[in-house]
Design a protein around this motif. Structure first.
Motif, PDB file in Angstrom:
ATOM      1  N   ALA A  66       0.938  -1.167  -0.009  1.00 42.50           N
ATOM      2  CA  ALA A  66       0.046   0.104   0.037  1.00 42.50           C
ATOM      3  C   ALA A  66       0.946   1.442   0.145  1.00 42.50           C
ATOM      4  O   ALA A  66       0.542   2.259  -0.615  1.00 42.50           O
ATOM      5  N   THR A  67       1.895   1.088   0.782  1.00 41.51           N
ATOM      6  CA  THR A  67       2.909   2.431   0.798  1.00 41.51           C
ATOM      7  C   THR A  67       3.494   2.328  -0.723  1.00 41.51           C
ATOM      8  O   THR A  67       3.577   3.812  -1.206  1.00 41.51           O
ATOM      9  N   LEU A  68       3.893   1.370  -1.152  1.00 39.90           N
ATOM     10  CA  LEU A  68       4.395   1.585  -2.442  1.00 39.90           C
ATOM     11  C   LEU A  68       3.618   2.027  -3.459  1.00 39.90           C
ATOM     12  O   LEU A  68       4.065   2.730  -4.495  1.00 39.90           O
ATOM     13  N   GLU A  69       2.104   1.839  -3.554  1.00 44.23           N
ATOM     14  CA  GLU A  69       1.115   2.176  -4.370  1.00 44.23           C
ATOM     15  C   GLU A  69       1.086   3.487  -4.275  1.00 44.23           C
ATOM     16  O   GLU A  69       0.798   4.327  -5.346  1.00 44.23           O
ATOM     17  N   ALA A  70       1.121   3.993  -3.095  1.00 50.13           N
ATOM     18  CA  ALA A  70       1.168   5.858  -3.154  1.00 50.13           C
ATOM     19  C   ALA A  70       2.208   6.477  -3.358  1.00 50.13           C
ATOM     20  O   ALA A  70       2.206   7.422  -3.915  1.00 50.13           O
ATOM     21  N   ILE A  71       3.543   6.045  -2.973  1.00 52.73           N
ATOM     22  CA  ILE A  71       4.791   6.468  -3.118  1.00 52.73           C
ATOM     23  C   ILE A  71       6.045   5.952  -3.944  1.00 52.73           C
ATOM     24  O   ILE A  71       6.997   6.343  -4.008  1.00 52.73           O
ATOM     25  N   GLY A  72       5.313   4.852  -4.481  1.00 51.12           N
ATOM     26  CA  GLY A  72       6.596   3.899  -5.174  1.00 51.12           C
ATOM     27  C   GLY A  72       6.771   4.574  -6.521  1.00 51.12           C
ATOM     28  O   GLY A  72       6.162   5.446  -7.006  1.00 51.12           O
ATOM     29  N   GLY A  73       8.061   4.130  -6.992  1.00 51.36           N
ATOM     30  CA  GLY A  73       8.476   4.263  -8.356  1.00 51.36           C
ATOM     31  C   GLY A  73       9.795   4.927  -8.259  1.00 51.36           C
ATOM     32  O   GLY A  73      10.287   5.187  -7.259  1.00 51.36           O
ATOM     33  N   LYS A  74      10.410   5.566  -9.275  1.00 49.88           N
ATOM     34  CA  LYS A  74      11.526   6.113  -9.500  1.00 49.88           C
ATOM     35  C   LYS A  74      11.735   7.469  -8.759  1.00 49.88           C
ATOM     36  O   LYS A  74      12.514   7.792  -8.108  1.00 49.88           O
ATOM     37  N   TRP A  75      10.691   8.274  -8.718  1.00 51.21           N
ATOM     38  CA  TRP A  75      10.646   9.674  -8.810  1.00 51.21           C
ATOM     39  C   TRP A  75       9.950  10.122  -7.663  1.00 51.21           C
ATOM     40  O   TRP A  75      10.215  11.007  -6.817  1.00 51.21           O
ATOM     41  N   LYS A  76       8.643   9.430  -7.320  1.00 48.73           N
ATOM     42  CA  LYS A  76       7.741  10.024  -6.233  1.00 48.73           C
ATOM     43  C   LYS A  76       8.763  10.330  -4.912  1.00 48.73           C
ATOM     44  O   LYS A  76       8.423  11.295  -4.298  1.00 48.73           O
ATOM     45  N   PRO A  77       9.336   9.243  -4.571  1.00 46.69           N
ATOM     46  CA  PRO A  77      10.215   9.212  -3.256  1.00 46.69           C
ATOM     47  C   PRO A  77      11.213  10.528  -3.101  1.00 46.69           C
ATOM     48  O   PRO A  77      11.315  11.244  -2.133  1.00 46.69           O
ATOM     49  N   VAL A  78      11.900  10.698  -4.476  1.00 44.96           N
ATOM     50  CA  VAL A  78      12.936  11.778  -4.533  1.00 44.96           C
ATOM     51  C   VAL A  78      12.081  13.119  -4.385  1.00 44.96           C
ATOM     52  O   VAL A  78      12.469  13.993  -3.822  1.00 44.96           O
ATOM     53  N   ILE A  79      11.018  13.312  -5.202  1.00 48.94           N
ATOM     54  CA  ILE A  79      10.268  14.466  -5.006  1.00 48.94           C
ATOM     55  C   ILE A  79       9.687  14.666  -3.443  1.00 48.94           C
ATOM     56  O   ILE A  79      10.188  15.941  -2.991  1.00 48.94           O
ATOM     57  N   LEU A  80       9.152  13.477  -2.801  1.00 51.12           N
ATOM     58  CA  LEU A  80       8.650  13.845  -1.473  1.00 51.12           C
ATOM     59  C   LEU A  80       9.823  14.187  -0.542  1.00 51.12           C
ATOM     60  O   LEU A  80       9.917  14.850   0.298  1.00 51.12           O
ATOM     61  N   PHE A  81      11.211  13.636  -0.687  1.00 55.23           N
ATOM     62  CA  PHE A  81      12.164  13.885   0.117  1.00 55.23           C
ATOM     63  C   PHE A  81      12.559  15.178  -0.049  1.00 55.23           C
ATOM     64  O   PHE A  81      12.758  15.939   1.103  1.00 55.23           O
ATOM     65  N   HIS A  82      12.675  15.741  -1.125  1.00 56.20           N
ATOM     66  CA  HIS A  82      13.047  17.233  -1.310  1.00 56.20           C
ATOM     67  C   HIS A  82      12.164  18.205  -0.689  1.00 56.20           C
ATOM     68  O   HIS A  82      12.386  19.281  -0.150  1.00 56.20           O
ATOM     69  N   LEU A  83      10.696  17.844  -0.792  1.00 60.02           N
ATOM     70  CA  LEU A  83       9.666  18.672  -0.066  1.00 60.02           C
ATOM     71  C   LEU A  83       9.609  18.622   1.307  1.00 60.02           C
ATOM     72  O   LEU A  83       9.220  19.537   2.176  1.00 60.02           O
ATOM     73  N   THR A  84      10.743  17.705   1.961  1.00 58.40           N
ATOM     74  CA  THR A  84      10.654  17.625   3.484  1.00 58.40           C
ATOM     75  C   THR A  84      11.746  18.937   4.127  1.00 58.40           C
ATOM     76  O   THR A  84      11.591  19.032   5.277  1.00 58.40           O
ATOM     77  N   PHE A  85      12.143  19.337   2.922  1.00 58.39           N
ATOM     78  CA  PHE A  85      13.051  20.527   3.192  1.00 58.39           C
ATOM     79  C   PHE A  85      12.377  21.974   2.810  1.00 58.39           C
ATOM     80  O   PHE A  85      13.084  23.065   3.062  1.00 58.39           O
ATOM     81  N   GLY A  86      11.053  21.725   2.676  1.00 56.25           N
ATOM     82  CA  GLY A  86      10.372  22.866   2.477  1.00 56.25           C
ATOM     83  C   GLY A  86       9.771  23.126   1.058  1.00 56.25           C
ATOM     84  O   GLY A  86       9.821  22.089   0.004  1.00 56.25           O
TER      85      GLY A  86
END
Length: 127
Positions: free
Chosen positions: A14-34
């Motif tokens: 379920a987690t991977l369905e929402a944030i899986g793939g090559k780019w979503k985790p990277v996009i989200l990681f950058h957003l944790t800094f603003g």
């Protein structure tokens, strides 16, 4: 009658369905800094195309993980930020980053390089 029940073998799916793939985790990681603008994402993630970035941002908005903020000004200004729900991913994303550092050391030794280094916060200095 159609069965709308969704079955997962594990909650990881379920987690991977929402944030899986090559780019979503990277996009989200950058957003944790603003908040970030489109151009910032393209600089931070040089291998992503504009088409894929737009698609991934739209999917993350659809799932309630990020917000799109449009400012009524000229020239137009749009920023993306994590929703409260999206912020719940911060610890997971930062743990993935730390694990990735260890993986790079183990697999590549001195030949692995990470271009983006997160800013150091006051909390991290105290720990």
């Amino acid at each position: 009658m159609q069965n709308d029940e969704k079955i997962f073998n594990t909650a990881v799916e379920a987690t991977l369905e929402a944030i899986g793939g090559k780019w979503k985790p990277v996009i989200l990681f950058h957003l944790t800094f603003g908040k970030k603008r489109n151009g910032e994402f393209l600089r931070l993630i040089p291998d992503i195309s504009q088409k894929v970035l737009t698609q991934q941002l739209n999917e993350l908005m659809r799932d309630g993980i990020i917000n799109r903020i449009s400012y009524n000004q000229i020239p137009p200004k749009v920023e993306y930020e994590l929703t409260d729900y999206g912020w719940s991913l911060k610890d997971i994303l930062h743990a993935m980053c730390r694990w990735g550092d260890g993986y790079i050391d183990k697999k590549y030794g001195g030949k692995g390089k990470v271009l983006f280094r997160p800013p150091v916060s006051d909390n991290e200095i105290k720990e």
